[in-house]
Design a protein around this motif. Structure first.
Motif, PDB file in Angstrom:
ATOM      1  N   ASP A   8       8.693   5.463  -8.734  1.00  0.00           N
ATOM      2  CA  ASP A   8       9.791   4.862  -7.975  1.00  0.00           C
ATOM      3  C   ASP A   8      11.059   5.723  -7.986  1.00  0.00           C
ATOM      4  OD1 ASP A   8       8.608   2.107  -7.152  1.00  0.00           O
ATOM      5  OD2 ASP A   8       8.017   2.394  -9.239  1.00  0.00           O
ATOM      6  N   HIS A  10      12.353   7.044  -5.111  1.00  0.00           N
ATOM      7  CA  HIS A  10      13.101   6.468  -3.986  1.00  0.00           C
ATOM      8  C   HIS A  10      14.194   7.379  -3.437  1.00  0.00           C
ATOM      9  CE1 HIS A  10      11.099   2.686  -3.458  1.00  0.00           C
ATOM     10  NE2 HIS A  10      11.065   2.502  -4.762  1.00  0.00           N
ATOM     11  N   ASP A  36       6.074   5.706  -4.633  1.00  0.00           N
ATOM     12  CA  ASP A  36       7.429   5.476  -4.109  1.00  0.00           C
ATOM     13  C   ASP A  36       8.337   6.686  -4.370  1.00  0.00           C
ATOM     14  OD1 ASP A  36       6.756   3.169  -2.846  1.00  0.00           O
ATOM     15  OD2 ASP A  36       8.012   1.852  -4.073  1.00  0.00           O
ATOM     16  N   HIS A  63       6.398   2.141  -0.238  1.00  0.00           N
ATOM     17  CA  HIS A  63       7.441   2.777   0.579  1.00  0.00           C
ATOM     18  C   HIS A  63       6.973   4.121   1.140  1.00  0.00           C
ATOM     19  CE1 HIS A  63      10.944   0.083  -0.049  1.00  0.00           C
ATOM     20  NE2 HIS A  63      10.182  -0.319  -1.048  1.00  0.00           N
ATOM     21  N   HIS A 121       0.028   2.181  -8.282  1.00  0.00           N
ATOM     22  CA  HIS A 121       1.388   1.772  -7.921  1.00  0.00           C
ATOM     23  C   HIS A 121       1.646   0.310  -8.296  1.00  0.00           C
ATOM     24  CE1 HIS A 121       5.277   2.024  -6.102  1.00  0.00           C
ATOM     25  NE2 HIS A 121       5.029   1.008  -5.295  1.00  0.00           N
ATOM     26  N   HIS A 153       6.175   0.097  -9.223  1.00  0.00           N
ATOM     27  CA  HIS A 153       6.413  -0.932  -8.194  1.00  0.00           C
ATOM     28  C   HIS A 153       7.472  -1.958  -8.566  1.00  0.00           C
ATOM     29  CE1 HIS A 153       5.563  -2.853  -4.444  1.00  0.00           C
ATOM     30  NE2 HIS A 153       4.775  -3.807  -4.885  1.00  0.00           N
ATOM     31  N   HIS A 155       9.857  -1.576 -10.878  1.00  0.00           N
ATOM     32  CA  HIS A 155      11.096  -0.902 -11.295  1.00  0.00           C
ATOM     33  C   HIS A 155      11.603  -1.461 -12.635  1.00  0.00           C
ATOM     34  CE1 HIS A 155      12.239   0.514  -6.942  1.00  0.00           C
ATOM     35  NE2 HIS A 155      10.937   0.358  -7.066  1.00  0.00           N
TER      36      HIS A 155
END
Ligand code: ZN
Length: 251
Positions: A8, A10, A36, A63, A121, A153, A155
Motif C-alpha cells: 500500500d 499509493h 497498491d 487500486h 493483497h 489492503h 493499511h
C-alpha cells in the motif's frame, strides 16, 4: 535471507524514499510488495518506476487494477474513483503495462534455504477482501497454504496468529519504530506490514516489515517522514483534499 515487505504505497514517493532509506540502513536482500503501488498519491509514475526496478515479487492490489482500467470502479468511493481516473490519465505507457501485468495473489515465494511463504493483497480467497477483525481472519485459516503469509489492503500494521484453532490479533504499538515478533513453529500467521504511503492505524509514520526466515523473525518498522511535499502535490494535482489531510492523520 532477509525480505523487505512493502504494501500500500499509493503513489507516495516521499514515504517510499523514507522507507527504502531506513530499510537499507537495517539491511535486506530482496523486496516484496503486497500491492497498491498507485492510487490516492500524486507520484504514480515515480513510485511505479522504483517498484519495477527493485521488487523481486509483487501481487496486484485493487487500486493497481483500478488505475489501469481493469476494474469498473463500481465499489470505489468518490475520492478513490477520482484518484483512479486521474492516475490512469497520467501513468505512462511503460508503467501502465507493468501494472496491468501484475499477478493476482496469493503468490508463493521462497528460496532453497527456507520454507515457502505467500504474499497476497486482501485475503487468500479474494484480493479485494478486507481482513480487519479476528472473526474474519479466522474464516481464512483453512485457506492458508503456508505457515506464514503476508497481506495488505487494510493499511493496518500487525496481522493475525492462528494457534490451536483460535486466532490472536497482532496489534504492535511501536513508539521506538521497531518491534520484533518471533514466530512459533506450531502457529500460522497472516502478517500485515502496514502501509507505506497511507497508514490507517492512527500512526502517520510510514510502515513496513522485515522477515528473516532463519531467525523466524518479523521486524515491524515505522519511520516518520516529511509528508508535506506529498500533500502539496495531491492538492496541486486537483485531487480530493482529504487524500492530503489523511496522510497527516494516519487515518
Ligand atoms: Zn491500499
Amino acid at each position: 535471507m532477509r525480505w523487505l515487505i512493502l504494501s500500500d504505497i499509493h503513489g507516495n514517493l516521499e514515504a517510499l524514499d523514507a522507507v527504502l532509506d531506513a530499510a537499507t540502513a537495517d539491511g535486506f536482500d530482496h523486496i516484496l510488495c503486497c500491492g497498491d503501488v498507485v492510487g490516492y498519491g500524486a507520484d504514480p509514475n515515480a513510485v511505479t518506476a522504483i517498484i519495477r526496478s527493485c521488487t523481486t515479487h509483487i501481487v496486484r492490489g485493487n487500486h493497481d487494477k483500478a488505475c489501469v482500467g481493469l476494474d469498473d470502479l463500481e465499489w470505489f468511493n468518490p475520492a478513490a474513483r477520482h484518484s483512479a481516473v486521474w492516475t490512469q490519465s497520467v501513468l505512462d505507457a511503460e508503467n501502465t503495462a507493468y501494472l496491468r501485468a501484475l499477478p493476482r495473489g496469493p503468490f508463493e515465494v521462497g528460496d532453497p534455504t527456507s520454507p515457502p511463504f505467500q504474499i497476497m493483497h486482501g485475503s487468500p480467497l479474494d484480493e479485494d477482501e478486507y481482513l480487519m477483525q479476528s472473526e474474519e481472519a479466522l474464516m481464512m485459516m483453512g485457506y492458508l497454504d503456508t505457515r506464514i503469509s503476508f497481506f495488505g489492503h487494510t493499511h493496518v500494521q500487525g496481522g493475525f496468529r492462528f494457534h490451536h484453532g483460535g486466532v490472536q490479533r497482532l496489534d504492535p504499538k511501536i513508539p521506538s519504530g521497531r518491534l520484533e515478533l518471533v514466530l512459533d513453529l506450531d502457529s500460522f500467521y497472516l502478517i500485515n506490514p502496514g502501509s507505506v504511503g497511507q497508514p490507517r492505524d492512527g500512526d502517520p509514520r510510514a510502515a513496513w516489515a522485515l522477515y528473516t526466515p532463519e531467525d523466524r523473525s518479523i521486524l515491524y518498522r515505522r519511520v516518520a517522514y516529511d509528508f508535506r511535499p506529498a500533500q502539496r502535490k495531491i492538492i496541486a494535482a486537483g485531487l480530493p483534499p482529504q487524500l492530503a489531510y489523511r496522510i497527516a492523520l494516519g487515518r
